[in-house]
Write a protein that holds these residues in place. Structure first.
Motif, PDB file in Angstrom:
ATOM      1  N   GLU A  98     -37.114 135.670  27.199  1.00  0.00           N
ATOM      2  CA  GLU A  98     -38.039 135.176  28.220  1.00  0.00           C
ATOM      3  C   GLU A  98     -37.696 133.744  28.623  1.00  0.00           C
ATOM      4  OE1 GLU A  98     -41.946 135.885  26.585  1.00  0.00           O
ATOM      5  OE2 GLU A  98     -41.828 138.038  27.050  1.00  0.00           O
ATOM      6  N   GLY A  99     -37.262 132.931  27.671  1.00  0.00           N
ATOM      7  CA  GLY A  99     -36.855 131.569  27.970  1.00  0.00           C
ATOM      8  C   GLY A  99     -35.631 131.503  28.878  1.00  0.00           C
ATOM      9  N   ALA A 100     -34.843 132.568  28.861  1.00  0.00           N
ATOM     10  CA  ALA A 100     -33.661 132.647  29.718  1.00  0.00           C
ATOM     11  C   ALA A 100     -33.989 133.286  31.070  1.00  0.00           C
ATOM     12  CB  ALA A 100     -32.567 133.447  29.010  1.00  0.00           C
ATOM     13  N   GLY A 101     -35.278 133.547  31.302  1.00  0.00           N
ATOM     14  CA  GLY A 101     -35.679 134.140  32.569  1.00  0.00           C
ATOM     15  C   GLY A 101     -35.647 135.652  32.583  1.00  0.00           C
ATOM     16  N   GLY A 102     -35.577 136.258  31.398  1.00  0.00           N
ATOM     17  CA  GLY A 102     -35.498 137.709  31.307  1.00  0.00           C
ATOM     18  C   GLY A 102     -36.759 138.343  30.772  1.00  0.00           C
ATOM     19  N   ARG A 103     -36.650 139.637  30.500  1.00  0.00           N
ATOM     20  CA  ARG A 103     -37.765 140.402  29.946  1.00  0.00           C
ATOM     21  C   ARG A 103     -37.206 141.401  28.935  1.00  0.00           C
ATOM     22  NH1 ARG A 103     -40.123 145.392  30.923  1.00  0.00           N
ATOM     23  NH2 ARG A 103     -38.637 145.810  32.588  1.00  0.00           N
ATOM     24  N   MET A 104     -37.760 141.384  27.713  1.00  0.00           N
ATOM     25  CA  MET A 104     -37.323 142.330  26.688  1.00  0.00           C
ATOM     26  C   MET A 104     -38.085 143.641  26.871  1.00  0.00           C
ATOM     27  SD  MET A 104     -36.973 141.877  22.577  1.00  0.00           S
ATOM     28  CE  MET A 104     -38.618 142.291  22.027  1.00  0.00           C
ATOM     29  N   GLU A 105     -37.350 144.709  27.016  1.00  0.00           N
ATOM     30  CA  GLU A 105     -37.951 146.033  27.153  1.00  0.00           C
ATOM     31  C   GLU A 105     -38.271 146.620  25.780  1.00  0.00           C
ATOM     32  OE1 GLU A 105     -36.129 150.224  28.558  1.00  0.00           O
ATOM     33  OE2 GLU A 105     -36.107 148.652  30.100  1.00  0.00           O
ATOM     34  N   SER A 106     -37.307 146.504  24.858  1.00  0.00           N
ATOM     35  CA  SER A 106     -37.518 147.050  23.517  1.00  0.00           C
ATOM     36  C   SER A 106     -36.530 146.426  22.535  1.00  0.00           C
ATOM     37  CB  SER A 106     -37.344 148.577  23.508  1.00  0.00           C
ATOM     38  OG  SER A 106     -36.024 148.926  23.883  1.00  0.00           O
ATOM     39  N   GLY A 120     -39.260 141.833  10.055  1.00  0.00           N
ATOM     40  CA  GLY A 120     -38.857 142.355  11.359  1.00  0.00           C
ATOM     41  C   GLY A 120     -39.702 141.858  12.516  1.00  0.00           C
ATOM     42  N   THR A 121     -41.010 141.776  12.318  1.00  0.00           N
ATOM     43  CA  THR A 121     -41.905 141.376  13.405  1.00  0.00           C
ATOM     44  C   THR A 121     -41.581 139.975  13.904  1.00  0.00           C
ATOM     45  OG1 THR A 121     -43.627 142.782  12.483  1.00  0.00           O
ATOM     46  CG2 THR A 121     -44.325 141.120  14.062  1.00  0.00           C
ATOM     47  N   LYS A 122     -41.311 139.068  12.997  1.00  0.00           N
ATOM     48  CA  LYS A 122     -40.962 137.705  13.406  1.00  0.00           C
ATOM     49  C   LYS A 122     -39.661 137.696  14.185  1.00  0.00           C
ATOM     50  CE  LYS A 122     -40.134 132.969  11.932  1.00  0.00           C
ATOM     51  NZ  LYS A 122     -40.086 132.025  10.828  1.00  0.00           N
ATOM     52  N   ARG A 123     -38.674 138.495  13.734  1.00  0.00           N
ATOM     53  CA  ARG A 123     -37.397 138.528  14.452  1.00  0.00           C
ATOM     54  C   ARG A 123     -37.587 139.056  15.869  1.00  0.00           C
ATOM     55  NH1 ARG A 123     -35.383 134.720  13.124  1.00  0.00           N
ATOM     56  NH2 ARG A 123     -33.810 135.281  14.631  1.00  0.00           N
ATOM     57  N   VAL A 124     -38.425 140.059  16.041  1.00  0.00           N
ATOM     58  CA  VAL A 124     -38.684 140.599  17.383  1.00  0.00           C
ATOM     59  C   VAL A 124     -39.269 139.507  18.274  1.00  0.00           C
ATOM     60  CG1 VAL A 124     -40.080 142.232  18.716  1.00  0.00           C
ATOM     61  CG2 VAL A 124     -38.898 143.002  16.648  1.00  0.00           C
ATOM     62  N   GLU A 125     -40.212 138.749  17.750  1.00  0.00           N
ATOM     63  CA  GLU A 125     -40.833 137.684  18.548  1.00  0.00           C
ATOM     64  C   GLU A 125     -39.843 136.575  18.876  1.00  0.00           C
ATOM     65  OE1 GLU A 125     -43.595 137.931  20.263  1.00  0.00           O
ATOM     66  OE2 GLU A 125     -43.572 139.945  19.397  1.00  0.00           O
ATOM     67  N   VAL A 126     -38.962 136.240  17.934  1.00  0.00           N
ATOM     68  CA  VAL A 126     -37.931 135.224  18.186  1.00  0.00           C
ATOM     69  C   VAL A 126     -37.017 135.685  19.327  1.00  0.00           C
ATOM     70  CG1 VAL A 126     -35.843 134.155  17.217  1.00  0.00           C
ATOM     71  CG2 VAL A 126     -37.971 134.192  15.889  1.00  0.00           C
ATOM     72  N   VAL A 127     -36.599 136.941  19.274  1.00  0.00           N
ATOM     73  CA  VAL A 127     -35.704 137.482  20.303  1.00  0.00           C
ATOM     74  C   VAL A 127     -36.429 137.547  21.649  1.00  0.00           C
ATOM     75  CG1 VAL A 127     -34.381 139.519  21.008  1.00  0.00           C
ATOM     76  CG2 VAL A 127     -34.270 138.712  18.642  1.00  0.00           C
ATOM     77  N   ARG A 128     -37.675 138.008  21.653  1.00  0.00           N
ATOM     78  CA  ARG A 128     -38.452 138.084  22.892  1.00  0.00           C
ATOM     79  C   ARG A 128     -38.574 136.694  23.535  1.00  0.00           C
ATOM     80  NH1 ARG A 128     -41.542 142.015  24.125  1.00  0.00           N
ATOM     81  NH2 ARG A 128     -42.049 142.557  21.965  1.00  0.00           N
ATOM     82  N   LYS A 129     -38.899 135.698  22.727  1.00  0.00           N
ATOM     83  CA  LYS A 129     -39.057 134.331  23.238  1.00  0.00           C
ATOM     84  C   LYS A 129     -37.748 133.813  23.825  1.00  0.00           C
ATOM     85  CE  LYS A 129     -40.525 129.719  21.817  1.00  0.00           C
ATOM     86  NZ  LYS A 129     -40.986 128.875  20.733  1.00  0.00           N
ATOM     87  N   VAL A 168     -32.919 146.202  24.355  1.00  0.00           N
ATOM     88  CA  VAL A 168     -32.744 146.509  25.773  1.00  0.00           C
ATOM     89  C   VAL A 168     -33.549 145.474  26.537  1.00  0.00           C
ATOM     90  CG1 VAL A 168     -33.076 148.211  27.605  1.00  0.00           C
ATOM     91  CG2 VAL A 168     -32.440 148.975  25.292  1.00  0.00           C
ATOM     92  N   CYS A 169     -32.886 144.806  27.470  1.00  0.00           N
ATOM     93  CA  CYS A 169     -33.579 143.743  28.204  1.00  0.00           C
ATOM     94  C   CYS A 169     -33.044 143.614  29.619  1.00  0.00           C
ATOM     95  CB  CYS A 169     -33.451 142.419  27.470  1.00  0.00           C
ATOM     96  SG  CYS A 169     -31.775 141.785  27.335  1.00  0.00           S
ATOM     97  N   ASP A 170     -33.867 142.989  30.460  1.00  0.00           N
ATOM     98  CA  ASP A 170     -33.470 142.608  31.811  1.00  0.00           C
ATOM     99  C   ASP A 170     -33.177 141.125  31.787  1.00  0.00           C
ATOM    100  OD1 ASP A 170     -33.969 145.141  33.125  1.00  0.00           O
ATOM    101  OD2 ASP A 170     -36.103 144.718  32.898  1.00  0.00           O
ATOM    102  N   LEU A 171     -32.081 140.739  32.422  1.00  0.00           N
ATOM    103  CA  LEU A 171     -31.710 139.327  32.522  1.00  0.00           C
ATOM    104  C   LEU A 171     -31.340 139.024  33.968  1.00  0.00           C
ATOM    105  CD1 LEU A 171     -29.530 139.097  29.298  1.00  0.00           C
ATOM    106  CD2 LEU A 171     -31.783 138.063  29.650  1.00  0.00           C
ATOM    107  N   PRO A 172     -31.441 137.771  34.361  1.00  0.00           N
ATOM    108  CA  PRO A 172     -31.162 137.424  35.753  1.00  0.00           C
ATOM    109  C   PRO A 172     -29.750 137.766  36.223  1.00  0.00           C
ATOM    110  CG  PRO A 172     -32.281 135.613  34.663  1.00  0.00           C
ATOM    111  CD  PRO A 172     -31.943 136.612  33.605  1.00  0.00           C
ATOM    112  N   ASP A 173     -28.757 137.643  35.322  1.00  0.00           N
ATOM    113  CA  ASP A 173     -27.377 137.876  35.741  1.00  0.00           C
ATOM    114  C   ASP A 173     -26.469 137.931  34.511  1.00  0.00           C
ATOM    115  OD1 ASP A 173     -26.954 135.127  34.964  1.00  0.00           O
ATOM    116  OD2 ASP A 173     -27.641 134.528  36.947  1.00  0.00           O
ATOM    117  N   HIS A 174     -25.188 138.212  34.767  1.00  0.00           N
ATOM    118  CA  HIS A 174     -24.209 138.321  33.691  1.00  0.00           C
ATOM    119  C   HIS A 174     -23.952 136.983  33.016  1.00  0.00           C
ATOM    120  CE1 HIS A 174     -23.510 142.110  35.787  1.00  0.00           C
ATOM    121  NE2 HIS A 174     -23.124 142.552  34.611  1.00  0.00           N
ATOM    122  N   LYS A 175     -24.013 135.899  33.767  1.00  0.00           N
ATOM    123  CA  LYS A 175     -23.801 134.572  33.193  1.00  0.00           C
ATOM    124  C   LYS A 175     -24.872 134.286  32.132  1.00  0.00           C
ATOM    125  CE  LYS A 175     -25.288 131.112  35.332  1.00  0.00           C
ATOM    126  NZ  LYS A 175     -25.775 130.100  36.196  1.00  0.00           N
TER     127      LYS A 175
END
Length: 113
Positions: free
Chosen positions: A42-50, A30-39, A63-70
């Motif tokens: 973040e690479g898309a300009g977002g931030r993973m909250e949880s 699980g820990t590796k998957r979380v880091e893969v998703v976080r990366k 749950v994450c913040d992303l720049p836009d719907h696209k």
């Protein structure tokens, strides 16, 4: 600026692992998957909250913040195209955003009136 002020959009990503995805999770953990998703986020300009794992209809909840719907659509497409997980993206709103929406007055005519 993060957090419901119109600068970014918040999303819920729900995913279900395929058989191959479960095999990969068993190998990676699980820990590796979380880091893969976080990366990826973040690479898309977002931030993973949880990110949480479940054992119901869905296997993961992010749950994450992303720049836009696209950007959200691009993430979902790339994830699904890679295989291993079936991901659905849902835009979510904060209570403050709902407060702002309820103050908006738009004209709408119901059918038949």
């Amino acid at each position: 600026m993060w957090g419901g002020d119109g600068g970014v959009a918040k999303f819920l990503l729900k995913s279900t692992y395929t058989i191959d995805g479960i095999k990969g999770l068993t190998t990676d953990g699980g820990t590796k998957r979380v880091e893969v998703v976080r990366k990826m986020i973040e690479g898309a300009g977002g931030r993973m909250e949880s990110m949480y794992f479940g054992f119901g209809a869905d296997d993961t909840y992010v749950v994450c913040d992303l720049p836009d719907h696209k950007t959200a659509a691009a993430l979902a497409i790339d994830i699904r195209a890679a295989g291993g997980v079936d991901t659905r993206v849902t835009p979510v709103l904060t209570a403050e955003e709902i407060d702002q929406a309820t103050r908006e007055r738009l004209e709408y005519q119901p059918p038949g009136r």
